[in-house]
Design a protein around this motif. Sequence first.
Motif, short mmCIF file in Angstrom:
data_model
loop_
_atom_site.label_atom_id
_atom_site.label_comp_id
_atom_site.label_asym_id
_atom_site.label_seq_id
_atom_site.Cartn_x
_atom_site.Cartn_y
_atom_site.Cartn_z
N MET A 46 35.66 27.26 40.45
CA MET A 46 35.36 28.28 41.38
C MET A 46 36.41 29.08 42.28
SD MET A 46 31.98 27.59 43.88
CE MET A 46 30.43 27.38 43.09
N LEU A 47 37.58 28.46 42.43
CA LEU A 47 38.70 28.76 43.07
C LEU A 47 39.40 29.41 41.76
CD1 LEU A 47 39.73 25.98 45.50
CD2 LEU A 47 38.90 28.28 45.80
N SER A 48 39.47 28.72 40.90
CA SER A 48 40.13 29.30 39.73
C SER A 48 39.93 30.91 39.09
CB SER A 48 40.31 28.42 38.35
OG SER A 48 40.79 27.45 38.65
N ALA A 49 38.34 31.04 39.07
CA ALA A 49 37.67 32.10 38.93
C ALA A 49 38.02 33.28 39.91
CB ALA A 49 36.24 32.01 38.88
N ALA A 50 38.09 32.71 41.25
CA ALA A 50 38.43 33.68 42.42
C ALA A 50 39.96 34.09 42.20
CB ALA A 50 38.15 32.70 43.81
N PHE A 51 40.79 33.12 41.77
CA PHE A 51 42.17 33.60 41.74
C PHE A 51 42.38 34.71 40.47
CE2 PHE A 51 46.41 33.13 40.24
CZ PHE A 51 47.18 33.01 41.60
N VAL A 52 41.67 34.39 39.11
CA VAL A 52 41.72 35.31 38.30
C VAL A 52 41.25 36.79 38.66
CG1 VAL A 52 40.73 35.78 36.01
CG2 VAL A 52 41.78 33.68 36.45
N LEU A 53 40.04 36.81 39.32
CA LEU A 53 39.31 38.04 39.76
C LEU A 53 40.15 38.90 40.69
CD1 LEU A 53 35.70 36.99 40.10
CD2 LEU A 53 36.93 38.22 38.31
N ALA A 54 40.84 38.02 41.80
CA ALA A 54 41.73 38.76 42.69
C ALA A 54 42.92 39.15 42.13
CB ALA A 54 42.03 37.75 43.97
N PHE A 55 43.47 38.54 41.00
CA PHE A 55 44.74 39.04 40.27
C PHE A 55 44.34 40.34 39.47
CE2 PHE A 55 48.06 38.66 37.33
CZ PHE A 55 49.10 38.51 38.04
N ILE A 56 43.25 40.36 39.02
CA ILE A 56 42.82 41.56 38.24
C ILE A 56 42.96 42.85 38.95
CG2 ILE A 56 40.90 42.78 37.04
CD1 ILE A 56 39.93 40.15 35.81
N ARG A 57 42.40 42.63 40.13
CA ARG A 57 42.52 43.63 41.12
C ARG A 57 43.97 43.91 41.58
NH1 ARG A 57 40.37 47.84 41.87
NH2 ARG A 57 38.37 47.13 41.74
N LEU A 58 44.76 42.81 41.73
CA LEU A 58 46.06 43.20 42.09
C LEU A 58 46.89 43.87 40.95
CD1 LEU A 58 48.67 42.29 43.88
CD2 LEU A 58 48.89 40.16 42.33
N VAL A 59 46.41 43.71 39.82
CA VAL A 59 47.35 44.24 38.76
C VAL A 59 46.44 45.90 38.69
CG1 VAL A 59 47.28 44.55 36.14
CG2 VAL A 59 47.66 42.36 37.21
N ARG A 60 45.30 46.07 38.84
CA ARG A 60 44.77 47.20 38.49
C ARG A 60 44.60 48.28 39.68
NH1 ARG A 60 38.91 46.44 35.95
NH2 ARG A 60 38.45 47.67 37.75
N GLY A 61 44.53 47.70 41.06
CA GLY A 61 44.26 48.35 42.22
C GLY A 61 45.13 49.48 42.23
N PRO A 62 44.23 50.71 42.73
CA PRO A 62 44.78 52.22 42.30
C PRO A 62 45.85 52.38 43.15
CG PRO A 62 42.44 52.22 43.14
CD PRO A 62 42.69 50.79 42.63
N ARG A 63 45.96 51.93 44.45
CA ARG A 63 46.91 52.19 45.37
C ARG A 63 47.20 50.94 45.96
NH1 ARG A 63 46.62 57.09 48.30
NH2 ARG A 63 45.46 58.87 47.10
N LEU A 64 48.49 51.18 46.70
CA LEU A 64 49.13 50.01 47.47
C LEU A 64 48.13 49.05 48.41
CD1 LEU A 64 51.63 48.40 47.62
CD2 LEU A 64 52.50 49.99 49.46
N PRO A 65 47.59 49.71 49.18
CA PRO A 65 46.64 48.81 50.28
C PRO A 65 45.71 47.86 49.16
CG PRO A 65 46.83 51.04 50.94
CD PRO A 65 47.33 51.17 49.68
N ASP A 66 45.30 48.18 48.14
CA ASP A 66 44.27 47.67 47.38
C ASP A 66 45.23 46.34 46.79
OD1 ASP A 66 41.94 49.16 47.01
OD2 ASP A 66 43.42 50.48 46.61
N ARG A 67 46.22 46.46 46.59
CA ARG A 67 47.13 45.33 46.09
C ARG A 67 47.42 44.52 47.35
NH1 ARG A 67 48.91 47.45 41.07
NH2 ARG A 67 49.03 49.84 41.23
#
Lengths: 87, 142
Positions: free
Chosen positions: A13-34
């Motif tokens: 579960m923690l690994s999946a959470a890490f991957v999902l949050a990392f996808i948002r870190l890469v994609r995140g359209p603006r700086l506050p998302d990152r």
Amino acid sequence: MMLDVLWSAILVMLSAAFVLAFIRLVRGPRLPDRVIALDLLTIVVMGFIIVYAVRSGQAAFLDVAIILALISFVGTAAFAYYIERRV
Amino acid sequence: MPALVVQWIVALVMLVGAFFILLASIGLLRMPDLFLRMSATSKAGTLGAGLLLVGTIVHFWDFSITTRTVATIIFLLLTSPVAAHLIARAAYFDGVPLWEGTRRDDLRGHYHTSTHTLDSVVRPAPDTEIPEMEGDDFPEEG
């Protein structure tokens, strides 16, 4: 044994959470998302450290989690200050 | 090594904590808007980390470790909303777009864009871009 399956589920579960949050870190359209993605990544890493402290029986690792929480707050505050002054 | 029942309690509490952290990251990825994403991460993430720390307390059951862990939980509960508010405020000034399904924006026009202070009177400065919204701000009921 059932307990080992439970611990593996926690780590998965923690690994999946890490991957999902990392996808948002890469994609995140603006700086506050990152920034909030980084915030959640810190919490996930704190979770990994806490689980490792419990599994290995070494309570000294909990200090790392405390320091990580502290650094995360200071970093988020600095990013917020930067974003607000940038405009 | 603690008794088997204690091990089970620890594992179950930490499983729930990891589940909440997973929920927070799913919300971070799937929510349509920065502010909705923040409402998912700041609450569920804090709860998940707190539950993991509670599992640590039960596992070690030692005075010094308990004090450290409780201090960490209190620190998380104090700083997480503050950090969320700081980022949300900065993002609002930055002009982060709201979700198109947003019905009300109570802050619209209340912030001075030059001085970054709140004002109770709505006065749109000439240089501010106020997004026009579809429909009423106050939907009729019934």
